[in-house]
Design a protein around this motif. Structure first.
Motif, PDB file in Angstrom:
ATOM      1  N   THR A 151       1.806  28.155 -45.908  1.00 26.98           N
ATOM      2  CA  THR A 151       3.358  28.569 -46.158  1.00 26.98           C
ATOM      3  C   THR A 151       4.174  27.861 -45.193  1.00 26.98           C
ATOM      4  O   THR A 151       5.372  27.940 -45.228  1.00 26.98           O
ATOM      5  CB  THR A 151       3.704  30.165 -45.265  1.00 26.98           C
ATOM      6  OG1 THR A 151       2.883  30.059 -44.181  1.00 26.98           O
ATOM      7  CG2 THR A 151       2.862  31.648 -46.414  1.00 26.98           C
ATOM      8  N   GLY A 152       3.146  26.653 -44.462  1.00 24.26           N
ATOM      9  CA  GLY A 152       3.948  26.401 -43.860  1.00 24.26           C
ATOM     10  C   GLY A 152       4.224  26.792 -42.239  1.00 24.26           C
ATOM     11  O   GLY A 152       4.643  25.775 -41.350  1.00 24.26           O
ATOM     12  N   LEU A 153       3.955  27.540 -41.938  1.00 24.24           N
ATOM     13  CA  LEU A 153       4.448  28.442 -40.073  1.00 24.24           C
ATOM     14  C   LEU A 153       2.943  27.849 -39.814  1.00 24.24           C
ATOM     15  O   LEU A 153       1.708  27.843 -40.254  1.00 24.24           O
ATOM     16  CB  LEU A 153       4.180  30.355 -40.171  1.00 24.24           C
ATOM     17  CG  LEU A 153       4.725  30.471 -41.701  1.00 24.24           C
ATOM     18  CD1 LEU A 153       5.641  31.211 -42.067  1.00 24.24           C
ATOM     19  CD2 LEU A 153       6.860  30.827 -40.552  1.00 24.24           C
ATOM     20  N   PRO A 154       3.186  28.159 -38.359  1.00 18.60           N
ATOM     21  CA  PRO A 154       1.846  28.589 -37.725  1.00 18.60           C
ATOM     22  C   PRO A 154       0.929  28.982 -37.557  1.00 18.60           C
ATOM     23  O   PRO A 154      -0.201  29.425 -36.487  1.00 18.60           O
ATOM     24  CB  PRO A 154       2.273  27.595 -36.193  1.00 18.60           C
ATOM     25  CG  PRO A 154       3.255  28.840 -35.746  1.00 18.60           C
ATOM     26  CD  PRO A 154       3.620  28.488 -37.869  1.00 18.60           C
ATOM     27  N   TRP A 155       0.179  29.732 -38.271  1.00 15.46           N
ATOM     28  CA  TRP A 155      -0.600  30.770 -38.827  1.00 15.46           C
ATOM     29  C   TRP A 155      -2.334  30.409 -37.705  1.00 15.46           C
ATOM     30  O   TRP A 155      -2.510  31.448 -37.217  1.00 15.46           O
ATOM     31  CB  TRP A 155      -1.245  31.745 -40.245  1.00 15.46           C
ATOM     32  CG  TRP A 155      -1.716  29.908 -40.867  1.00 15.46           C
ATOM     33  CD1 TRP A 155      -1.496  28.856 -41.257  1.00 15.46           C
ATOM     34  CD2 TRP A 155      -2.876  30.136 -41.432  1.00 15.46           C
ATOM     35  NE1 TRP A 155      -2.349  28.283 -42.535  1.00 15.46           N
ATOM     36  CE2 TRP A 155      -3.388  29.086 -41.781  1.00 15.46           C
ATOM     37  CE3 TRP A 155      -3.895  31.119 -40.852  1.00 15.46           C
ATOM     38  CZ2 TRP A 155      -4.712  28.911 -41.869  1.00 15.46           C
ATOM     39  CZ3 TRP A 155      -5.567  31.300 -40.507  1.00 15.46           C
ATOM     40  CH2 TRP A 155      -5.441  30.082 -42.031  1.00 15.46           C
ATOM     41  N   ILE A 156      -2.419  29.538 -37.884  1.00  3.37           N
ATOM     42  CA  ILE A 156      -3.230  29.464 -36.821  1.00  3.37           C
ATOM     43  C   ILE A 156      -3.523  29.548 -35.862  1.00  3.37           C
ATOM     44  O   ILE A 156      -4.421  30.222 -34.615  1.00  3.37           O
ATOM     45  CB  ILE A 156      -4.379  28.080 -37.716  1.00  3.37           C
ATOM     46  CG1 ILE A 156      -5.487  27.534 -38.455  1.00  3.37           C
ATOM     47  CG2 ILE A 156      -5.919  27.710 -36.568  1.00  3.37           C
ATOM     48  CD1 ILE A 156      -5.684  26.465 -39.161  1.00  3.37           C
ATOM     49  N   SER A 157      -2.569  28.653 -35.365  1.00  2.00           N
ATOM     50  CA  SER A 157      -2.229  29.121 -33.429  1.00  2.00           C
ATOM     51  C   SER A 157      -1.462  30.922 -33.179  1.00  2.00           C
ATOM     52  O   SER A 157      -2.363  31.357 -32.296  1.00  2.00           O
ATOM     53  CB  SER A 157      -1.325  28.514 -33.337  1.00  2.00           C
ATOM     54  OG  SER A 157       0.267  28.911 -33.946  1.00  2.00           O
ATOM     55  N   TRP A 158      -1.326  31.421 -34.385  1.00  2.00           N
ATOM     56  CA  TRP A 158      -1.088  32.790 -34.501  1.00  2.00           C
ATOM     57  C   TRP A 158      -2.567  33.729 -34.342  1.00  2.00           C
ATOM     58  O   TRP A 158      -1.790  34.500 -34.281  1.00  2.00           O
ATOM     59  CB  TRP A 158      -0.045  33.378 -35.390  1.00  2.00           C
ATOM     60  CG  TRP A 158       1.754  32.928 -35.343  1.00  2.00           C
ATOM     61  CD1 TRP A 158       1.596  32.102 -34.197  1.00  2.00           C
ATOM     62  CD2 TRP A 158       2.454  33.156 -36.831  1.00  2.00           C
ATOM     63  NE1 TRP A 158       3.465  31.902 -34.195  1.00  2.00           N
ATOM     64  CE2 TRP A 158       3.711  32.565 -36.252  1.00  2.00           C
ATOM     65  CE3 TRP A 158       2.552  33.425 -37.860  1.00  2.00           C
ATOM     66  CZ2 TRP A 158       4.831  32.415 -36.279  1.00  2.00           C
ATOM     67  CZ3 TRP A 158       3.731  33.973 -38.452  1.00  2.00           C
ATOM     68  CH2 TRP A 158       4.538  32.692 -37.959  1.00  2.00           C
ATOM     69  N   ALA A 159      -3.344  33.281 -35.740  1.00  2.00           N
ATOM     70  CA  ALA A 159      -4.009  33.525 -35.617  1.00  2.00           C
ATOM     71  C   ALA A 159      -5.063  33.651 -34.059  1.00  2.00           C
ATOM     72  O   ALA A 159      -5.900  34.941 -33.734  1.00  2.00           O
ATOM     73  CB  ALA A 159      -5.661  33.298 -36.472  1.00  2.00           C
ATOM     74  N   ILE A 160      -5.202  32.653 -33.284  1.00  2.00           N
ATOM     75  CA  ILE A 160      -5.704  32.135 -31.738  1.00  2.00           C
ATOM     76  C   ILE A 160      -5.388  33.838 -31.106  1.00  2.00           C
ATOM     77  O   ILE A 160      -5.606  34.549 -30.168  1.00  2.00           O
ATOM     78  CB  ILE A 160      -5.971  31.447 -31.220  1.00  2.00           C
ATOM     79  CG1 ILE A 160      -6.958  30.116 -32.464  1.00  2.00           C
ATOM     80  CG2 ILE A 160      -6.576  31.022 -30.417  1.00  2.00           C
ATOM     81  CD1 ILE A 160      -6.078  28.754 -32.679  1.00  2.00           C
ATOM     82  N   GLY A 161      -3.681  33.625 -31.441  1.00  2.00           N
ATOM     83  CA  GLY A 161      -2.993  33.878 -30.084  1.00  2.00           C
ATOM     84  C   GLY A 161      -3.470  35.612 -30.705  1.00  2.00           C
ATOM     85  O   GLY A 161      -4.064  36.468 -29.692  1.00  2.00           O
ATOM     86  N   ASP A 162      -3.309  36.255 -31.060  1.00  2.00           N
ATOM     87  CA  ASP A 162      -3.262  37.510 -32.814  1.00  2.00           C
ATOM     88  C   ASP A 162      -4.868  38.050 -31.799  1.00  2.00           C
ATOM     89  O   ASP A 162      -4.803  38.762 -31.265  1.00  2.00           O
ATOM     90  CB  ASP A 162      -3.017  37.620 -34.201  1.00  2.00           C
ATOM     91  CG  ASP A 162      -3.360  38.982 -34.203  1.00  2.00           C
ATOM     92  OD1 ASP A 162      -1.941  39.622 -34.235  1.00  2.00           O
ATOM     93  OD2 ASP A 162      -4.331  39.551 -34.554  1.00  2.00           O
ATOM     94  N   LEU A 163      -6.174  37.043 -32.111  1.00  5.28           N
ATOM     95  CA  LEU A 163      -7.285  37.459 -31.896  1.00  5.28           C
ATOM     96  C   LEU A 163      -7.864  37.439 -30.012  1.00  5.28           C
ATOM     97  O   LEU A 163      -8.036  39.111 -30.059  1.00  5.28           O
ATOM     98  CB  LEU A 163      -8.605  36.325 -31.933  1.00  5.28           C
ATOM     99  CG  LEU A 163      -9.455  36.977 -32.108  1.00  5.28           C
ATOM    100  CD1 LEU A 163      -9.822  38.722 -33.096  1.00  5.28           C
ATOM    101  CD2 LEU A 163     -10.742  36.021 -32.202  1.00  5.28           C
ATOM    102  N   ALA A 164      -6.611  36.799 -29.596  1.00  6.78           N
ATOM    103  CA  ALA A 164      -6.700  37.486 -27.760  1.00  6.78           C
ATOM    104  C   ALA A 164      -6.011  38.294 -27.737  1.00  6.78           C
ATOM    105  O   ALA A 164      -6.875  39.250 -26.523  1.00  6.78           O
ATOM    106  CB  ALA A 164      -6.284  35.823 -27.201  1.00  6.78           C
TER     107      ALA A 164
END
Length: 197
Positions: A151-164
């Motif tokens: 999607t072009g959104l920063p989903w990997i960094s969102w996933a890392i932050g979400d998991l933390a």
């Protein structure tokens, strides 16, 4: 005629409150799923969305349901919560988010329920903590890759932050789990006895 010294019969798992689906658990699960799917659309920053704070409550609902009613009822609550939550999420959020959420929710809830059930005889905190940590990791991977990949959104960094946040919430939610877990006795016969400490 009953003998005077006979003990009253304990309700069987198919009678009393064990016969019906615990509607309070279903309602709580639906609220958590719909709120999380709506809140995940609002990033706090490049590392986190608001949904990270609400979704871990689903594991608290599952774990308490599992403790009180057993794994079969907890699975039913997850399935009903999944069905209603996906439909409502589809109406309130993007279809891709609703579908990714449904897949991640159902698979992670079933994983949490299985882990909790296998560890239920360990100390009171181990089953909810281990189940939540492993299921949260799975949920995060499935949801963010399904909802936001390409999607072009920063989903990997969102996933890392979400998991933390989910891992931190797994620890924090041990406090309400401990406070609430003994407010209701498990349905007789639905689960093996749990240790109190």
């Amino acid at each position: 005629m009953r003998r005077p010294d006979a003990q009253p019969a304990m309700p069987s798992p198919s009678s009393s409150r064990a016969t019906g689906l615990p509607l309070e658990a279903v309602a709580a699960m639906v609220v958590v799923v719909v709120a999380s799917n709506w809140l995940v659309q609002f990033p706090i920053n490049d590392w986190l969305t608001w949904g990270a704070f609400s979704y871990p409550m689903a594991f608290l609902v599952s774990d308490l349901t599992n403790r009180w009613y057993g794994p079969a009822r907890a699975r039913q609550v997850a399935l009903v919560g999944f069905a209603i939550g996906v439909v409502l999420s589809y109406l309130l959020s993007d279809a891709r988010i609703a579908l990714a959420s449904g897949l991640a929710f159902l698979s992670s809830q079933l994983l949490d329920i299985t882990i909790f059930d296998r560890m239920r005889r360990a100390s009171w905190w181990k089953a909810p903590l281990v189940g939540s940590v492993l299921a949260s990791t799975w949920d995060t991977a499935v949801f963010f890759s399904g909802a936001f990949a390409f999607t072009g959104l920063p989903w990997i960094s969102w996933a890392i932050g979400d998991l933390a946040v989910k891992l931190a919430m797994a620890l924090v939610l041990l406090v309400p789990f401990r406070a609430i877990m003994n407010l209701r006795a498990p349905v007789p016969g639905a689960t093996p006895p749990l240790p109190s400490s």
